[in-house]
Design an enzyme around this catalytic site. Structure first.
Site, PDB file in Angstrom:
ATOM      1  N   HIS A 135       0.448  -1.056   0.150  1.00  0.00           N
ATOM      2  CA  HIS A 135      -0.046  -0.154   0.643  1.00  0.00           C
ATOM      3  C   HIS A 135       0.771   1.173   0.396  1.00  0.00           C
ATOM      4  CE1 HIS A 135      -3.873  -1.968   1.763  1.00  0.00           C
ATOM      5  NE2 HIS A 135      -3.353  -2.962   0.850  1.00  0.00           N
ATOM      6  N   CYS A 167      -3.286   0.154   7.144  1.00  0.00           N
ATOM      7  CA  CYS A 167      -2.114   1.004   7.204  1.00  0.00           C
ATOM      8  C   CYS A 167      -3.022   2.389   8.294  1.00  0.00           C
ATOM      9  CB  CYS A 167      -2.729   1.900   5.462  1.00  0.00           C
ATOM     10  SG  CYS A 167      -2.325   0.967   4.401  1.00  0.00           S
ATOM     11  N   GLU A 187       1.414   4.198   1.893  1.00  0.00           N
ATOM     12  CA  GLU A 187       1.749   4.079   2.722  1.00  0.00           C
ATOM     13  C   GLU A 187       2.076   3.581   3.871  1.00  0.00           C
ATOM     14  OE1 GLU A 187      -3.284   5.195   3.102  1.00  0.00           O
ATOM     15  OE2 GLU A 187      -1.532   3.447   2.231  1.00  0.00           O
TER      16      GLU A 187
END
Length: 155
Positions: A57, A95, A59
């Protein structure tokens, strides 16, 4: 804590949207861009979904560029084109939890995660409950959604 004006927030979210456009499209995943900005207004790290691997992801990619105990994170803002996830498959850390563990006090997003893959993303709520300031910039949601055209209608 870094407290930029609205123009700065819009500029950084636009940078995150530009990063999201670099994501390799994936049928089962959003294309997300992230920028971490220090208290002094400088970019500390950035990333986008799947930049370093098929399950990464945005993040996660950006936070991996900084030491976990980087003192600059305590005054930073993380700009994300999409609400940070509150759950992930298998052993992946969501996240929202990564942001909390990093100690980032402010999060700015372009749009909330729709229920396409997760019925009820509560990353926004988890962050707020933990004392993080979360700002949503709905005027840029259409631009953040546009980089996700591969997923169909996200209205």
């Amino acid at each position: 804590m870094y407290a930029p004006d609205r123009a700065q927030d819009l500029r950084w979210i636009q940078r995150a949207i530009d990063l999201a456009a670099l994501c390799p499209p994936a049928v089962g995943a959003y294309s997300v861009g992230v920028v971490i900005v220090g208290e002094d207004g400088t970019e500390l790290a950035s990333g986008y979904s799947r930049a370093t691997g098929p399950r990464e992801h945005a993040e996660e990619v950006a936070l991996a560029q900084l030491p976990q105990d980087d003192p600059r994170l305590a005054g930073a803002t993380i700009y994300s084109t999409l609400e940070p996830c509150s759950q992930r498959s298998a052993s992946r850390t969501p996240c929202a939890r990564r942001i909390l563990e990093a100690g980032i006090p402010r999060v700015v997003i372009a749009w909330r995660e729709p229920s396409l893959f997760v019925d009820d993303c509560v990353g926004y709520e988890q962050l707020v409950e933990a004392g993080v300031v979360v700002v949503e910039l709905p005027e840029l949601s259409a631009a953040a959604k546009a980089v996700n055209a591969h997923l169909g209608d996200l209205a």
